[in-house]
Design a protein around this motif. Structure first.
Motif, PDB file in Angstrom:
ATOM      1  N   LEU A  28      20.891 106.352  79.711  1.00 23.40           N
ATOM      2  CA  LEU A  28      21.116 106.441  78.276  1.00 23.40           C
ATOM      3  C   LEU A  28      21.141 107.896  77.813  1.00 23.40           C
ATOM      4  CD1 LEU A  28      18.799 103.500  77.156  1.00 23.40           C
ATOM      5  CD2 LEU A  28      21.238 103.447  77.744  1.00 23.40           C
ATOM      6  N   PRO A  29      21.779 108.174  76.676  1.00 21.21           N
ATOM      7  CA  PRO A  29      21.906 109.564  76.210  1.00 21.21           C
ATOM      8  C   PRO A  29      20.569 110.274  76.029  1.00 21.21           C
ATOM      9  CG  PRO A  29      23.396 108.132  74.992  1.00 21.21           C
ATOM     10  CD  PRO A  29      22.543 107.239  75.823  1.00 21.21           C
ATOM     11  N   ASP A  30      19.501 109.538  75.733  1.00 16.61           N
ATOM     12  CA  ASP A  30      18.194 110.173  75.514  1.00 16.61           C
ATOM     13  C   ASP A  30      17.409 110.368  76.802  1.00 16.61           C
ATOM     14  OD1 ASP A  30      17.504 107.574  76.103  1.00 16.61           O
ATOM     15  OD2 ASP A  30      16.803 107.079  74.088  1.00 16.61           O
ATOM     16  N   GLY A  31      18.030 110.034  77.950  1.00 16.45           N
ATOM     17  CA  GLY A  31      17.359 110.203  79.234  1.00 16.45           C
ATOM     18  C   GLY A  31      16.648 108.967  79.737  1.00 16.45           C
ATOM     19  N   ASP A  32      16.550 107.924  78.909  1.00 11.22           N
ATOM     20  CA  ASP A  32      15.949 106.678  79.369  1.00 11.22           C
ATOM     21  C   ASP A  32      16.908 105.949  80.306  1.00 11.22           C
ATOM     22  OD1 ASP A  32      13.760 107.259  77.835  1.00 11.22           O
ATOM     23  OD2 ASP A  32      14.181 105.788  76.265  1.00 11.22           O
ATOM     24  N   LEU A  33      16.379 104.943  80.990  1.00 14.36           N
ATOM     25  CA  LEU A  33      17.172 104.156  81.931  1.00 14.36           C
ATOM     26  C   LEU A  33      17.165 102.696  81.507  1.00 14.36           C
ATOM     27  CD1 LEU A  33      15.888 105.622  85.320  1.00 14.36           C
ATOM     28  CD2 LEU A  33      18.083 106.105  84.208  1.00 14.36           C
ATOM     29  N   GLU A  34      18.333 102.079  81.503  1.00 18.24           N
ATOM     30  CA  GLU A  34      18.428 100.665  81.165  1.00 18.24           C
ATOM     31  C   GLU A  34      18.805  99.859  82.401  1.00 18.24           C
ATOM     32  OE1 GLU A  34      20.823  97.562  78.226  1.00 18.24           O
ATOM     33  OE2 GLU A  34      21.225  99.722  78.109  1.00 18.24           O
ATOM     34  N   LEU A  35      17.911  98.964  82.800  1.00 15.26           N
ATOM     35  CA  LEU A  35      18.192  98.022  83.875  1.00 15.26           C
ATOM     36  C   LEU A  35      18.865  96.797  83.274  1.00 15.26           C
ATOM     37  CD1 LEU A  35      14.726  98.118  85.673  1.00 15.26           C
ATOM     38  CD2 LEU A  35      16.825  99.196  86.486  1.00 15.26           C
ATOM     39  N   VAL A  36      20.009  96.419  83.800  1.00 13.74           N
ATOM     40  CA  VAL A  36      20.686  95.194  83.391  1.00 13.74           C
ATOM     41  C   VAL A  36      20.573  94.234  84.562  1.00 13.74           C
ATOM     42  CG1 VAL A  36      22.795  94.165  82.487  1.00 13.74           C
ATOM     43  CG2 VAL A  36      22.269  96.573  81.988  1.00 13.74           C
ATOM     44  N   LEU A  37      19.811  93.157  84.349  1.00 13.47           N
ATOM     45  CA  LEU A  37      19.392  92.291  85.444  1.00 13.47           C
ATOM     46  C   LEU A  37      19.831  90.851  85.230  1.00 13.47           C
ATOM     47  CD1 LEU A  37      15.729  93.613  85.552  1.00 13.47           C
ATOM     48  CD2 LEU A  37      17.475  94.096  87.265  1.00 13.47           C
ATOM     49  N   GLU A  38      19.981  90.142  86.330  1.00 15.31           N
ATOM     50  CA  GLU A  38      20.217  88.708  86.307  1.00 15.31           C
ATOM     51  C   GLU A  38      19.112  87.998  85.524  1.00 15.31           C
ATOM     52  OE1 GLU A  38      20.031  85.117  89.665  1.00 15.31           O
ATOM     53  OE2 GLU A  38      19.418  87.169  90.148  1.00 15.31           O
ATOM     54  N   ASP A  39      19.489  87.029  84.721  1.00 17.10           N
ATOM     55  CA  ASP A  39      18.537  86.145  84.052  1.00 17.10           C
ATOM     56  C   ASP A  39      18.288  84.971  84.995  1.00 17.10           C
ATOM     57  OD1 ASP A  39      16.911  84.790  82.328  1.00 17.10           O
ATOM     58  OD2 ASP A  39      18.422  84.478  80.766  1.00 17.10           O
ATOM     59  N   VAL A  40      17.181  85.019  85.723  1.00 11.96           N
ATOM     60  CA  VAL A  40      16.934  84.076  86.816  1.00 11.96           C
ATOM     61  C   VAL A  40      16.493  82.723  86.269  1.00 11.96           C
ATOM     62  CG1 VAL A  40      15.579  83.635  88.900  1.00 11.96           C
ATOM     63  CG2 VAL A  40      16.263  85.981  88.322  1.00 11.96           C
ATOM     64  N   PRO A  41      17.156  81.628  86.652  1.00  9.26           N
ATOM     65  CA  PRO A  41      16.707  80.294  86.230  1.00  9.26           C
ATOM     66  C   PRO A  41      15.558  79.814  87.106  1.00  9.26           C
ATOM     67  CG  PRO A  41      18.641  80.092  87.625  1.00  9.26           C
ATOM     68  CD  PRO A  41      18.382  81.577  87.471  1.00  9.26           C
ATOM     69  N   GLY A  42      14.723  78.946  86.561  1.00  7.93           N
ATOM     70  CA  GLY A  42      13.667  78.366  87.382  1.00  7.93           C
ATOM     71  C   GLY A  42      12.365  78.208  86.632  1.00  7.93           C
ATOM     72  N   THR A  43      11.304  77.927  87.385  1.00  4.85           N
ATOM     73  CA  THR A  43       9.963  77.705  86.846  1.00  4.85           C
ATOM     74  C   THR A  43       9.230  79.028  86.776  1.00  4.85           C
ATOM     75  OG1 THR A  43       9.959  75.533  87.901  1.00  4.85           O
ATOM     76  CG2 THR A  43       7.855  76.355  87.101  1.00  4.85           C
ATOM     77  N   HIS A  44       8.540  79.256  85.658  1.00  8.20           N
ATOM     78  CA  HIS A  44       8.012  80.595  85.374  1.00  8.20           C
ATOM     79  C   HIS A  44       6.655  80.492  84.681  1.00  8.20           C
ATOM     80  CE1 HIS A  44       7.844  84.720  83.892  1.00  8.20           C
ATOM     81  NE2 HIS A  44       7.836  84.295  82.644  1.00  8.20           N
ATOM     82  N   GLY A  45       5.817  81.505  84.893  1.00 11.20           N
ATOM     83  CA  GLY A  45       4.601  81.667  84.115  1.00 11.20           C
ATOM     84  C   GLY A  45       3.649  80.499  84.250  1.00 11.20           C
ATOM     85  N   GLY A  46       3.155  80.034  83.108  1.00 12.61           N
ATOM     86  CA  GLY A  46       2.178  78.969  83.082  1.00 12.61           C
ATOM     87  C   GLY A  46       2.707  77.618  83.512  1.00 12.61           C
ATOM     88  N   ASP A  47       4.006  77.503  83.756  1.00 16.66           N
ATOM     89  CA  ASP A  47       4.572  76.244  84.240  1.00 16.66           C
ATOM     90  C   ASP A  47       4.539  76.140  85.763  1.00 16.66           C
ATOM     91  OD1 ASP A  47       5.189  75.332  81.665  1.00 16.66           O
ATOM     92  OD2 ASP A  47       7.112  76.385  81.671  1.00 16.66           O
ATOM     93  N   LEU A  48       4.180  77.223  86.449  1.00 19.65           N
ATOM     94  CA  LEU A  48       4.110  77.178  87.907  1.00 19.65           C
ATOM     95  C   LEU A  48       3.023  76.211  88.361  1.00 19.65           C
ATOM     96  CD1 LEU A  48       4.372  80.999  88.664  1.00 19.65           C
ATOM     97  CD2 LEU A  48       6.157  79.300  89.085  1.00 19.65           C
TER      98      LEU A  48
END
Length: 341
Positions: free
Chosen positions: A83-103
């Protein structure tokens, strides 16, 4: 980034994260930054690649393909934007599945197996940006008033008395008194590359059973067993206690991790891996004083959102997780003595 992003729950205190969003493009956008000045000191970022909170480590992990080399699942990196301010943007797959407290118990055991299989392989990577000394640096810089462990008024509060009986109190005090011994033991155990933040919020299990780990920001040197040792108690702290978890998860995860090591051909003494799982409980030495302080202040908020939570539901689960930590710490001391560590 998306014109109308949906902000996702994340640790807003951490200075390396500017935000995490789900975009209208169907992808996850995470901005890493080195410019935040509003974060608490304990979550300060660093430009030092070995420091546990090095600001751009997660980008380096994805660029290097480290998860794939370890044989661990991770979201696919669609793009890395400077990014112009020196930060970095990760653009990642939105992974389907069971997550967090549902595990489920089965899901969490699968995570432990995947970690063992990855960490039982040789040789292990040695990139210069892998963190060093995470366990001691992180666990000893959490805000904790340890004098509360000796405060009768705090332990007598109804919320505490309902969930922390005297024997558990004594065991948690022993955990604190053994902190330096346990940290020393962890530093002497066989080394491997660890994710170092394996907990349900950083796990997705795809419909095909594949385990995916999120948030690789702390990744680096750790003890064999350390990731599995974090996974178990941290499966309790931020969700209501579920039937069977306290009784079965510690042994299920331990056996799954050892099975993963064996599947990878690991030739080490399995007792050292068990010791790594058990002694890693020292990471949460600070949490009991934090619980005592929160009970005194009548402050009970959910991770990520900051919403109010039912204190009895929260403390029932945290007592279960801390009871595991306390028991494991006692077992670790005995096992370390037996192994001469």
């Amino acid at each position: 980034m998306s014109d109308e992003p949906l902000q996702l729950p994340h640790n807003r205190n951490n200075a390396v994260t500017r935000g995490v969003w789900r975009g209208r493009d169907g992808l996850i956008h995470k901005v890493l930054t080195h410019r935040r000045t509003d974060a608490p000191a304990r979550w300060a970022s660093s430009a030092e690649p070995r420091f546990w909170n090095y600001w751009r480590r997660e980008a380096d992990v994805y660029i290097s393909g480290l998860p794939e080399r370890l044989g661990l699942g991770a979201p696919k990196l669609a793009e890395l934007r400077e990014l112009p301010d020196g930060d970095l943007e990760l653009v990642l797959e939105d992974v389907p599945g069971t997550h967090g407290g549902d595990l489920t118990l089965e899901d969490i055991a699968a995570v432990a197996f995947a970690a063992g299989r990855a960490q039982g392989a040789e040789p292990q990577p040695s990139e210069p940006w892998l963190s060093r000394g995470f366990l001691a640096d992180y666990s000893t810089t959490r805000p904790a008033d340890f004098s509360l462990l000796e405060d009768e008024r705090a332990w007598a509060l109804p919320l505490i008395a309902r969930h922390f009986p005297p024997d558990l109190r004594e065991a948690l005090v022993r955990l604190h008194r053994n902190r330096e011994r346990l940290l020393t033991v962890m530093a002497r155990l066989p080394r491997t590359v660890c994710h170092l933040d394996v907990w349900p919020n950083n796990v997705i299990r795809r419909p095909d059973g594949t385990v995916v780990l999120l948030d690789w920001a702390f990744t680096g040197d750790g003890a064999v067993g350390e990731d599995a040792g974090n996974l178990v108690p941290d499966s309790f702290f931020d969700w209501p206690l579920r039937p069977g978890f306290a009784e079965h998860l510690p042994d299920l995860a331990t056996e799954a991790y050892l099975e993963g090591l064996r599947a990878a051909g690991w030739s080490g003494d399995p007792r050292t891996a068990v010791l790594g799982i058990r002694a890693s409980a020292v990471k949460y030495d600070w949490l009991m004083p934090w619980c005592l302080r929160a009970a005194l202040d009548d402050s009970h908020r959910a991770y990520g959102s900051g919403e109010a939570v039912d204190p009895d539901v929260r403390y029932e689960a945290r007592a279960a997780g801390l009871a595991i930590c306390a028991r494991w710490a006692d077992e670790a001391v005995e096992l370390a003595d037996a192994l001469g560590l």
